[in-house]
Design a protein around this motif. Sequence first.
Motif, short mmCIF file in Angstrom:
data_model
loop_
_atom_site.label_atom_id
_atom_site.label_comp_id
_atom_site.label_asym_id
_atom_site.label_seq_id
_atom_site.Cartn_x
_atom_site.Cartn_y
_atom_site.Cartn_z
N SER A 1 -4.99 6.21 15.64
CA SER A 1 -6.15 6.97 15.19
C SER A 1 -5.87 7.56 13.81
N PRO A 2 -6.87 7.47 12.89
CA PRO A 2 -8.21 6.93 13.07
C PRO A 2 -8.19 5.40 13.14
N SER A 3 -9.28 4.86 13.67
CA SER A 3 -9.37 3.42 13.87
C SER A 3 -10.52 2.87 13.02
N PHE A 4 -10.94 1.66 13.30
CA PHE A 4 -12.02 1.00 12.58
C PHE A 4 -12.75 0.08 13.53
N TRP B 1 -14.81 -3.06 2.63
CA TRP B 1 -13.36 -3.24 2.56
C TRP B 1 -12.72 -2.17 1.67
N ALA B 2 -13.38 -1.86 0.57
CA ALA B 2 -12.86 -0.83 -0.33
C ALA B 2 -12.79 0.52 0.37
N LEU B 3 -13.82 0.85 1.15
CA LEU B 3 -13.82 2.12 1.88
C LEU B 3 -12.70 2.19 2.90
N ASN C 1 -9.14 4.41 2.08
CA ASN C 1 -9.27 5.66 2.83
C ASN C 1 -7.91 6.33 2.96
N PRO C 2 -7.76 7.59 2.52
CA PRO C 2 -6.45 8.26 2.59
C PRO C 2 -5.92 8.45 4.01
N ASP C 3 -6.79 8.39 5.01
CA ASP C 3 -6.35 8.50 6.40
C ASP C 3 -5.82 7.19 6.97
N LYS C 4 -5.93 6.12 6.19
CA LYS C 4 -5.37 4.80 6.52
C LYS C 4 -5.79 4.29 7.91
N LEU D 1 -6.77 1.38 8.73
CA LEU D 1 -6.33 0.01 8.99
C LEU D 1 -4.88 -0.06 9.45
N MET D 2 -4.10 1.00 9.22
CA MET D 2 -2.70 1.00 9.61
C MET D 2 -2.55 1.23 11.11
N ASN D 3 -1.77 0.38 11.74
CA ASN D 3 -1.46 0.53 13.17
C ASN D 3 -0.27 1.49 13.28
N ARG D 4 -0.57 2.77 13.47
CA ARG D 4 0.49 3.79 13.46
C ARG D 4 1.53 3.58 14.56
N ALA D 5 1.14 2.97 15.65
CA ALA D 5 2.09 2.75 16.76
C ALA D 5 3.19 1.77 16.37
N LEU D 6 2.90 0.84 15.46
CA LEU D 6 3.87 -0.18 15.06
C LEU D 6 4.33 -0.03 13.62
N GLN D 7 3.49 0.58 12.78
CA GLN D 7 3.79 0.67 11.36
C GLN D 7 4.10 2.09 10.90
N GLY D 8 3.73 3.08 11.70
CA GLY D 8 3.99 4.46 11.33
C GLY D 8 5.47 4.79 11.50
N LEU D 9 6.10 5.30 10.46
CA LEU D 9 7.52 5.65 10.50
C LEU D 9 7.66 7.17 10.49
N TYR D 10 8.29 7.70 11.54
CA TYR D 10 8.42 9.15 11.71
C TYR D 10 9.83 9.49 12.17
#
Length: 598
Positions: free
Chosen positions: A270-273, A287-289, A293-296, A298-307
Amino acid sequence: MERILLKIRFIEKLIIIIFILILLSFFRIQVLHHSYYKELSLKNITKKIEIFAPRGLILDRNGKIIVDNRNILSLSLKREFIEKKEEVYGRASKIINLDRHYIDKEIERKKYLPHFIPILLKKGINFEELSLIEARKTDFPEISIIAEPLRYYPFEGIASHVIGYVGSISRDDAFIYGDLNPASTIGKTGIERFYDSLLRGENGWIEYIVDSKGKIIKKKDSKLYKAGNSLKLTLDISLQKFVEEQLEGTKGSVVVMDARDGGILALASSPSFSLAQFTPSIMPEDWALLSQNPDKPLMNRALQGLYSPGSVFKIVLALAGMQEGIIKPEDTIFCPGYINVGSEIYRCWKGGGHGHTNLYRAIVESCNVYFYTLGRKLRPEKIREYANLLGLGELTGIDISEEMRGIIPDPQWKEEIRKETWYQGDTVILSIGQGYILLTPIQVASLISTVANDGIRKTPHFLDGFYDSERRFHRVEWELKNKETGIKKEFFEILKKCMWGVVNDGGTGRATQIQGLDVCGKTGTVEVVSRGRVSSLKPHAWFAGFAPLKNPEIVVVVLLENAGKGGEKAAPLARNIFLYYFGKPVPSTKETDIRTVE
């Protein structure tokens, strides 16, 4: 006589030159432009129309269709009329709306492709537009109408990151899909991309004999298309929908995994699309929106989010310490509330300290000093060794291509990547899961699954199996990929009891407690650091756990960005997921009045 001989020689040379020119012309036609003239000659005789195969369906674990197909009609411009495009635009634009910018890009993209490939004018025309074109067919000899399957999502807006979107072959894709018609649809992200070869199927075609004007005389030959295989996932779409509702209005991710086999029951970011934006094709402004988007979204945070994992990483320290014989569960370490390392002071969250603390209380109360001390005894190289052994800092092998690897730092890493020296303080901070260490939520879920399974690493996965064209089901044998960590089973049993105490014995995760259900877990609260300084933003909140204690069924990992303490924010959300999964009433609010300090 001499003049006559000169003329004869001149004529001979002229004949030779003409003959050479004729030969060069033949060479140009027969060799250099052979394919062009062959195509042109064949085109005068035959016309082949490609029939696109529908992609396979995607079903959840209960057989519910989560990705289906619907046929759409598209308008295409025949390449032989490309010089008349302005004339075609003018006539066609009077009755249908055309995106000129998109069409010009398509023409530029396909100018080097074989001449028989048409240019898409508009994808997904409605019945009214079709009627207008058909009623004036004689005015549009250069336009063809093509029927093709389009992706349809019965659960619109749900599991978008998992499913992924599809699209036409781009210039970059052409190197991989060179044998496909450039108008074909391929998977771009998610399951659609990872299993594209299974889902795509094989196109068919019909070849006709035509006259000089292109009018069909008769059918010459044909090949039936072969529909793509349908996939059955481990995903539970109802649980997925519930999890996404729980995440609404937040930035973060949730992973729910079947502890018994590694199947992903739900994975949300989240957020999603909406995948509907990509059907039939996404507009440039949309696509530009999304991409900017600063909240990203399109990014899958479960697999791409690094914390940084925070206190969740203490699980690794506990197992390493026991396996290496550095600690015994009953041994105590005195916590005065701080520890001195050189000239630096590193504090525990509890100002007055925890006093003499054994492993159980250290995990239940998340005592930092206990793990500072343990980490210094283990040393960073040994910490990294056990982290890697437990699957951290490397790809889990999940069947989605976008997964990130993460970072488990040690002195060698810092020297190679940051060109800096490793200090004792780096080891102290690493011991409580902060500093340079970065993990993805799916890696943390894999870690918790390994704990729940007493040291057996199961590969997280979405695919249960697939149905072929004969409707035969082929199950994937994921258990063949299981790995042993080599850590003694008894140490996992000890750790699981400690994680039970975190939730059920006054620990930092008590907001996850459920009567009659032995939930086990570990919370984490991670300060947000930017350029070496602690940010004013709220910390990230973690909860990672499983249930029940005996014969675990599910693993739940929650990561909420800038939400606050893990025990206050992530734990209550995880509790609701456990309640939903085990069929218990779920409270109407995600808030809790439980307060924890970590």
